[in-house]
Every structure is written in structure tokens, then in C-alpha cells.
Design a protein around this motif. Structure first.
Motif, mmCIF file in Angstrom:
data_model
loop_
_atom_site.group_PDB
_atom_site.id
_atom_site.type_symbol
_atom_site.label_atom_id
_atom_site.label_comp_id
_atom_site.label_asym_id
_atom_site.label_seq_id
_atom_site.Cartn_x
_atom_site.Cartn_y
_atom_site.Cartn_z
ATOM 1 N N GLY A 94 0.786 -1.206 0.000
ATOM 2 C CA GLY A 94 0.000 0.000 0.000
ATOM 3 C C GLY A 94 0.835 1.281 0.000
ATOM 4 N N PRO A 95 0.161 2.396 -0.352
ATOM 5 C CA PRO A 95 -1.293 2.517 -0.445
ATOM 6 C C PRO A 95 -1.856 2.023 -1.778
ATOM 7 N N ILE A 96 -2.877 1.179 -1.707
ATOM 8 C CA ILE A 96 -3.568 0.686 -2.899
ATOM 9 C C ILE A 96 -5.065 0.720 -2.623
ATOM 10 N N ASN A 97 -5.797 1.293 -3.557
ATOM 11 C CA ASN A 97 -7.257 1.270 -3.495
ATOM 12 C C ASN A 97 -7.808 0.243 -4.465
ATOM 13 N N LYS A 98 -9.032 -0.162 -4.231
ATOM 14 C CA LYS A 98 -9.735 -1.004 -5.191
ATOM 15 C C LYS A 98 -10.236 -0.142 -6.343
ATOM 16 N N GLN A 99 -10.691 -0.788 -7.385
ATOM 17 C CA GLN A 99 -11.114 -0.070 -8.594
ATOM 18 C C GLN A 99 -12.184 0.979 -8.300
ATOM 19 N N ASP A 100 -13.073 0.691 -7.355
ATOM 20 C CA ASP A 100 -14.159 1.628 -7.041
ATOM 21 C C ASP A 100 -13.716 2.783 -6.152
ATOM 22 N N GLY A 101 -12.418 2.841 -5.832
ATOM 23 C CA GLY A 101 -11.889 3.928 -5.023
ATOM 24 C C GLY A 101 -11.848 3.649 -3.536
ATOM 25 N N SER A 102 -12.431 2.549 -3.115
ATOM 26 C CA SER A 102 -12.413 2.216 -1.693
ATOM 27 C C SER A 102 -11.020 1.778 -1.275
ATOM 28 N N ALA A 103 -10.669 2.085 -0.032
ATOM 29 C CA ALA A 103 -9.338 1.757 0.468
ATOM 30 C C ALA A 103 -9.167 0.249 0.602
#
Length: 359
Positions: A321-330
């Protein structure tokens, strides 16, 4: 009812005959079920190299048998049943779609040991094994992000299972790290091995502007399509595919199954085999990085090899991280790395990838 009784008696007789045969010749019999042809140049080619390594290691102490191009489903169950009836002591089923057939046949033959590649269902006589291919995808992604001039990278995906999704995400994250402008175009081929479909997918991606092609399918057809197009970079999948080096194939992920096959066969032979789950990567050598060709600038090659060594040493993780999912959620916080449970069941794209994962 009479027919069932007859078939049951026949199966029992065949099983007894097989057992007697196995005891008579004293050899350990090892079977392999392959999803593609042994000459596919990729996935099955490397598994068959592992089978040949077994023969070289143990000589006349073992007998190996194999069946190639076996569809995932009922045909696989039939093939494994025949191998067990013919006296196999150990059976390697080498594709994700063989998972349920492996479990089904294992229930009928509790004295036969089974090893299933890339699955997650186990039993007392069923082990699972896979490789952390995503580690190699990260190295490919770093190279791809540096090489692309169009900032468009094409990815030929096989089936929407966690193994393939992990690879897409790992490659994208590594490419984006060195080239924030990069875009991935993903084509789902819905096949492991179909040269015509793979070639069509590569051509479509090239027409969309991709100048780098990655693949999670097993033939060399995308390499040939890229070679014909010119000025398109590719990476070998599962096997070196070095016949296309130095261009278009600039490196590869090589699946090295031989040490595992030797270890597990030896365990059957000496009576120490136990059901287990194995998931190895670059560090133990199950995932190898093929030679990086001179089509790659020296400074990029140096960075790629440094990433490989850092992953092997445990100093770098493709999902940090930091990595978010495709929908922008953490998903992962700064410095946090993904746990194996999440990776094993990965069913989402990371932020920045476009499109949807097919059902």
C-alpha cells in the motif's frame, strides 16, 4: 441394476489387477493430466518438462504416464479414474478446472495420492500446489511500463479466476509505478490454449494501440502476431519462449515444476507423503524470470533484476500500500502488504484499471 452390478464388478477386477501389477514390478507409477498439448510451448510444456525430470531423477524406479489436451470437467474425471484403475500411485492434475474432478476421483481411490495445481480444495489424499506467478508479473509490469511508447499495454487473460486477476493487478501496479500514464487494455480469451483466439486477441490489442502485450494464455501465437506487426514487445508465459527473443519476446515467466514433482514423488516412494498446500514463488525457484533480452535498455534491465532480487529477499511485495480497489475504496494502507487469504481469493481490480471482470 444388472448393468451397474456388472460395471462395478469390472471396475473392482480392474482395480485388483492394477494393484497386483504395481506390486509385481515394484515401480511407483505417476500420472499427469494436462489441459493442453505437451508441445504448446507454455504451461503444459513446462509441466511435461517436470515429468521428464522425474524420469531422469528416478530412472527405472518409476513409470510415468500422461494424457494431454484433456478438457476441464467430466473428461478429466474419466482420465483420472482410468489412471487410478491402471495402478497409478500418484496423479498430478495440472489445471484449475480439474479441481472438482480431482476431489471426486480421490474419494473413490483413497490409497492413491493426488496433487492438484492452482486449486484450493484438499483432502487426506489430495494436496494442492501453485506458484506465485504474480511476483513475475510485477517484474514484467516494470519492464512494460518503461518500454511502452503509446502508454497502452495489452493483456490477454484466460479465465476470470483469482490467479489471473492477481497477475493483471500486479503487472498494472508495477507498470504504473514507473509510468503513471500507462493504460491496460484487457481481452478475455476464455481459453487456456487456443492459438487462433490468442492471435486474434493480440491483433485486436495492437490495433487498439498497444505496443506491449502480456498474456496469461499458453501458446506462442501472441508472440508470432507481435513479430508480424513489428515494434511490439511481448513476454513469454509459463515457458521461456526464447525462440522469439530478442524481439518481440523480451523476457518471460518460467514455471519450474521439476523440483516439486521430484520432492512429492520421493515422498510417495518413501512413505512420507502428507496432504499439504504449497504456494512458492521467486525465492524458492518455482517462478523464474527468463533472460531479459538486449532489446531492453540496460538501466531498465537493472531495475527489473533489482525488483526480482528484492522480492526473493522478502524486501519487496508486489501488493504494498497505499492501494485502493477499482471503485476507489481503500484496500491497503501505506506500507501494508496483502495477506495470502485476500490474494488467494482476489476478485477485484485495483484502482486505475478500466472495465469489468466477467462473471
Amino acid at each position: 441394476m444388472l448393468r451397474r452390478t456388472f460395471l462395478g464388478a469390472t471396475a473392482l477386477a480392474l482395480g485388483l489387477a492394477a494393484a497386483a501389477h504395481a506390486q509385481d514390478d515394484g515401480k511407483t507409477k505417476v500420472g499427469f493430466v494436462f489441459v493442453g498439448p505437451v508441445g504448446d510451448g507454455g504451461w503444459t510444456f513446462e509441466h511435461n518438462k517436470g515429468r521428464l525430470a522425474l524420469e531422469e531423477e528416478f530412472g527405472d524406479k518409476i513409470e510415468t504416464v500422461y494424457k494431454e489436451s484433456v478438457p476441464e470437467g467430466a473428461d478429466a474425471e474419466r482420465v483420472m479414474t482410468q489412471m487410478a484403475l491402471s495402478g497409478a500411485d500418484l496423479i498430478f492434475s495440472t489445471s484449475f478446472g480439474y479441481m472438482d474432478p480431482t476431489i471426486n476421483v480421490a474419494k473413490k481411490f483413497p490409497d492413491v495420492k493426488f496433487e492438484h495445481a492452482t486449486g484450493y480444495k484438499r483432502a487426506d489424499n489430495v494436496s494442492t500446489y501453485s506458484a506465485r506467478f504474480y511476483e513475475g508479473r510485477a517484474v514484467q509490469g516494470l519492464i512494460a511500463g518503461h518500454l511502452t511508447q503509446s502508454n497502452k499495454i495489452g493483456y490477454i487473460a484466460s479465465f476470470p479466476i483469482p490467479e489471473v486477476i492477481r497477475g493483471i493487478n500486479a503487472a498494472y501496479l508495477a507498470a504504473r509505478e514507473v509510468n503513471p500514464e500507462v493504460e491496460f487494455n484487457i481481452v478475455w480469451a476464455f481459453t487456456w490454449f487456443d492459438p487462433a483466439k490468442e492471435a486474434d486477441a493480440a491483433k485486436a490489442l495492437i490495433e487498439q494501440g498497444a505496443d506491449v502485450i502480456l498474456q496469461h494464455t499458453d501458446s506462442t501465437a501472441p508472440q508470432a502476431a507481435a513479430e508480424a506487426a513489428g515494434d511490439v514487445y511481448t513476454f513469454g508465459q509459463a515457458s521461456d519462449m526464447a525462440e522469439y527473443a530478442p524481439m518481440p519476446r523480451v523476457s518471460s515467466i518460467i514455471d519450474n515444476w521439476a523440483p516439486y514433482y521430484i520432492e512429492r514423488t520421493r515422498a510417495v516412494m518413501d512413505g512420507t507423503w502428507e496432504s499439504q498446500d504449497t504456494w512458492d514463488g521467486i525465492a524458492p525457484g518455482m517462478v523464474e524470470i527468463g533472460e531479459i533480452s538486449d532489446a531492453v535498455p540496460p538501466e531498465v534491465k537493472e531495475k527489473a533484476l533489482a525488483l526480482k532480487e528484492a522480492i526473493a529477499a522478502g524486501e519487496a511485495h508486489p501488493f504494498t500500500g497505499p492501494i485502493n480497489k477499482q471503485d476507489g475504496s481503500a484496500w491497503l494502507a501505506e506500507g501494508e502488504t496483502a495477506d495470502d487469504g485476500t490474494l488467494a481469493g482476489m476478485d477485484f481490480y485495483v484502482e486505475g484499471l478500466k472495465g469489468e471482470i466477467p462473471n
